[in-house]
Enzyme design. Structure first.
Site, mmCIF file in Angstrom:
data_model
loop_
_atom_site.group_PDB
_atom_site.id
_atom_site.type_symbol
_atom_site.label_atom_id
_atom_site.label_comp_id
_atom_site.label_asym_id
_atom_site.label_seq_id
_atom_site.Cartn_x
_atom_site.Cartn_y
_atom_site.Cartn_z
ATOM 1 N N ASP A 65 0.824 -1.207 0.000
ATOM 2 C CA ASP A 65 0.000 0.000 0.000
ATOM 3 C C ASP A 65 0.863 1.264 0.000
ATOM 4 O OD1 ASP A 65 -2.348 1.404 -0.050
ATOM 5 O OD2 ASP A 65 -2.817 1.143 2.070
ATOM 6 N N GLY A 66 0.336 2.313 -0.609
ATOM 7 C CA GLY A 66 0.992 3.619 -0.550
ATOM 8 C C GLY A 66 1.601 4.108 -1.858
ATOM 9 N N GLY A 109 0.096 5.494 -4.402
ATOM 10 C CA GLY A 109 -0.503 6.782 -4.761
ATOM 11 C C GLY A 109 0.082 7.921 -3.944
ATOM 12 N N ARG A 110 0.182 7.716 -2.626
ATOM 13 C CA ARG A 110 0.719 8.768 -1.755
ATOM 14 C C ARG A 110 2.199 9.011 -2.021
ATOM 15 N NH1 ARG A 110 -1.382 5.999 3.350
ATOM 16 N NH2 ARG A 110 -1.873 4.426 1.764
ATOM 17 N N TRP A 111 2.936 7.939 -2.322
ATOM 18 C CA TRP A 111 4.354 8.081 -2.670
ATOM 19 C C TRP A 111 4.492 9.033 -3.854
ATOM 20 C CZ3 TRP A 111 7.219 7.351 -7.050
ATOM 21 C CH2 TRP A 111 8.617 7.285 -6.906
ATOM 22 N N ARG A 147 -0.334 9.086 -10.025
ATOM 23 C CA ARG A 147 -0.489 7.823 -9.293
ATOM 24 C C ARG A 147 0.099 6.651 -10.088
ATOM 25 N NH1 ARG A 147 -3.894 7.378 -5.067
ATOM 26 N NH2 ARG A 147 -4.341 5.215 -5.616
ATOM 27 N N HIS A 150 2.590 3.428 -9.105
ATOM 28 C CA HIS A 150 2.393 1.996 -9.352
ATOM 29 C C HIS A 150 3.589 1.392 -10.094
ATOM 30 C CE1 HIS A 150 -1.528 2.324 -7.690
ATOM 31 N NE2 HIS A 150 -2.079 2.963 -8.704
ATOM 32 N N GLU A 208 -12.383 -4.804 -4.232
ATOM 33 C CA GLU A 208 -12.880 -3.425 -4.117
ATOM 34 C C GLU A 208 -12.107 -2.443 -5.001
ATOM 35 O OE1 GLU A 208 -14.354 -5.857 -1.197
ATOM 36 O OE2 GLU A 208 -12.245 -5.387 -1.318
ATOM 37 N N LEU A 263 11.150 -20.710 -4.409
ATOM 38 C CA LEU A 263 10.263 -19.749 -3.746
ATOM 39 C C LEU A 263 8.899 -19.887 -4.410
ATOM 40 C CD1 LEU A 263 9.531 -17.068 -2.146
ATOM 41 C CD2 LEU A 263 10.409 -15.826 -4.128
HETATM 42 C C1 IPE Z 1 -5.550 -2.719 -0.165
HETATM 43 O O1 IPE Z 1 -5.171 -1.400 -0.399
HETATM 44 C C2 IPE Z 1 -5.436 -3.508 -1.410
HETATM 45 C C3 IPE Z 1 -4.083 -3.664 -1.944
HETATM 46 C C4 IPE Z 1 -2.982 -3.246 -1.412
HETATM 47 C C5 IPE Z 1 -4.008 -4.372 -3.170
HETATM 48 P P1 IPE Z 1 -6.250 -0.238 -0.613
HETATM 49 O O2 IPE Z 1 -5.481 1.017 -0.704
HETATM 50 O O3 IPE Z 1 -7.134 -0.584 -1.725
HETATM 51 O O4 IPE Z 1 -7.088 -0.347 0.754
HETATM 52 P P2 IPE Z 1 -7.945 0.726 1.527
HETATM 53 O O5 IPE Z 1 -8.960 1.226 0.567
HETATM 54 O O6 IPE Z 1 -7.013 1.791 1.975
HETATM 55 O O7 IPE Z 1 -8.528 -0.035 2.680
HETATM 56 C C1 IPE Z 2 -1.404 0.237 -3.444
HETATM 57 O O1 IPE Z 2 -1.256 1.605 -3.497
HETATM 58 C C2 IPE Z 2 -1.656 -0.380 -4.797
HETATM 59 C C3 IPE Z 2 -3.034 -0.844 -4.998
HETATM 60 C C4 IPE Z 2 -3.971 -0.891 -4.099
HETATM 61 C C5 IPE Z 2 -3.351 -1.303 -6.328
HETATM 62 P P1 IPE Z 2 -2.493 2.587 -3.520
HETATM 63 O O2 IPE Z 2 -2.875 2.818 -4.944
HETATM 64 O O3 IPE Z 2 -3.579 2.080 -2.647
HETATM 65 O O4 IPE Z 2 -1.838 3.888 -2.919
HETATM 66 P P2 IPE Z 2 -2.474 4.899 -1.872
HETATM 67 O O5 IPE Z 2 -3.042 4.090 -0.750
HETATM 68 O O6 IPE Z 2 -3.534 5.647 -2.617
HETATM 69 O O7 IPE Z 2 -1.353 5.755 -1.453
HETATM 70 MG MG MG Z 3 -4.086 2.374 -0.707
#
Ligand code: IPE
Ligand code: IPE
Ligand code: MG
Length: 239
Positions: free
Chosen positions: A21-22, A24-26, A34, A38, A68, A132
């Protein structure tokens, strides 16, 4: 120097699962799109896969796309699908060279044809490997998984009295795989977001502030250290 972790940390995990996760914020913090986040996330995947090989962790699960996540803007969904498809093709040689077995959990139903083909191709090309096992969760959700399991059990007309935890486990997408010893979520969020809810029954949970694209071998070593510090009781009183 650090590679012989087994002497330093006798209790290495067998299975680590990452909620990546993160991205987008990165990207946002750097004024980037965004999608750039990725892209850099894929690099971090390679870092972590290499580290799992180096420290001989036999199972690694990565949460790439939740059920989701289909509710995100169509352009982002479509970018992620293409990125997944491209990465699988691009890293196929790397998987074969390093003896990595690829598995997918989740449902292929809503995935684009090209991605379905790339998943099937990578799975077939790596099925005999065991250095692995890399399990990637794509269009995965624990609730959809339990529905699939119940449907499978009903379809087989298994009598009510014969249903045990093993019956359920054998019908989950993770059938045959050990439960994760530790689930790690990056980016500071402290929730599971529909990830491996049943398999997490006794998993250690670890939350890192690091955004996924910044994850590297050092992060992986820190995770191993954290795991070694945990005292897993599994419901049993310890002497
Ligand atoms: C959870 O991250 C799903 C994955 C990392 C693939 P999200 O960013 O979608 O989750 P929420 O919406 O913050 O709970
Ligand atoms: C995780 O990063 C990747 C996926 C869920 C596909 P996010 O896209 O959720 O990034 P944030 O949470 O918006 O920073
Ligand atoms: Mg996220």
């Amino acid at each position: 120097m650090m590679s012989d972790l087994s002497t330093d940390y006798p209790n290495l995990p067998k299975h680590l699962a990452f909620i990546m996760d993160g991205n987008g914020r990165w990207a946002k913090e750097r004024g980037l799109s965004r999608t750039m986040g990725h892209r850099r996330g894929v690099r971090a995947v390679k870092n972590i896969v290499k580290a799992a090989l180096k420290y001989k962790i036999p199972y690694l699960t990565l949460y790439a796309f939740s059920t989701e996540n289909f509710n995100r803007p169509p352009a982002e969904v479509s970018f992620l699908m293409k990125l997944c498809t491209r990465s699988m093709g691009k890293y196929k040689k790397f998987f074969i060279k390093n003896g990595i077995k690829f598995l997918m959990i989740g449902s292929v139903d809503r995935l684009p044809k090209e991605l379905q083909l790339a998943i099937g191709d990578l799975r077939d090309a790596t099925e005999t490997f065991s250095e692995l096992t890399l399990i990637v969760a794509i269009n995965y959700g624990a609730r959809a998984e339990i529905i699939d399991a119940i449907r499978g059990i009903v379809r087989k007309k298994i009598p009510e009295s014969g249903i045990t935890w093993e019956t359920v486990a054998d019908h989950l997408h993770t059938r045959g795989l050990p439960d994760p010893d530790m689930i790690i979520r990056t980016s500071g969020e402290k929730r599971l977001s529909n990830f491996l809810l049943l398999q997490a029954a006794y998993a250690e949970l670890h939350f890192l502030d690091t955004y996924w694209p910044d994850v590297d071998e050092k992060t992986f070593i820190e995770v191993l250290r954290e795991y070694a510090r945990r005292n897993r009781r599994m419901g049993i009183v310890q002497r």
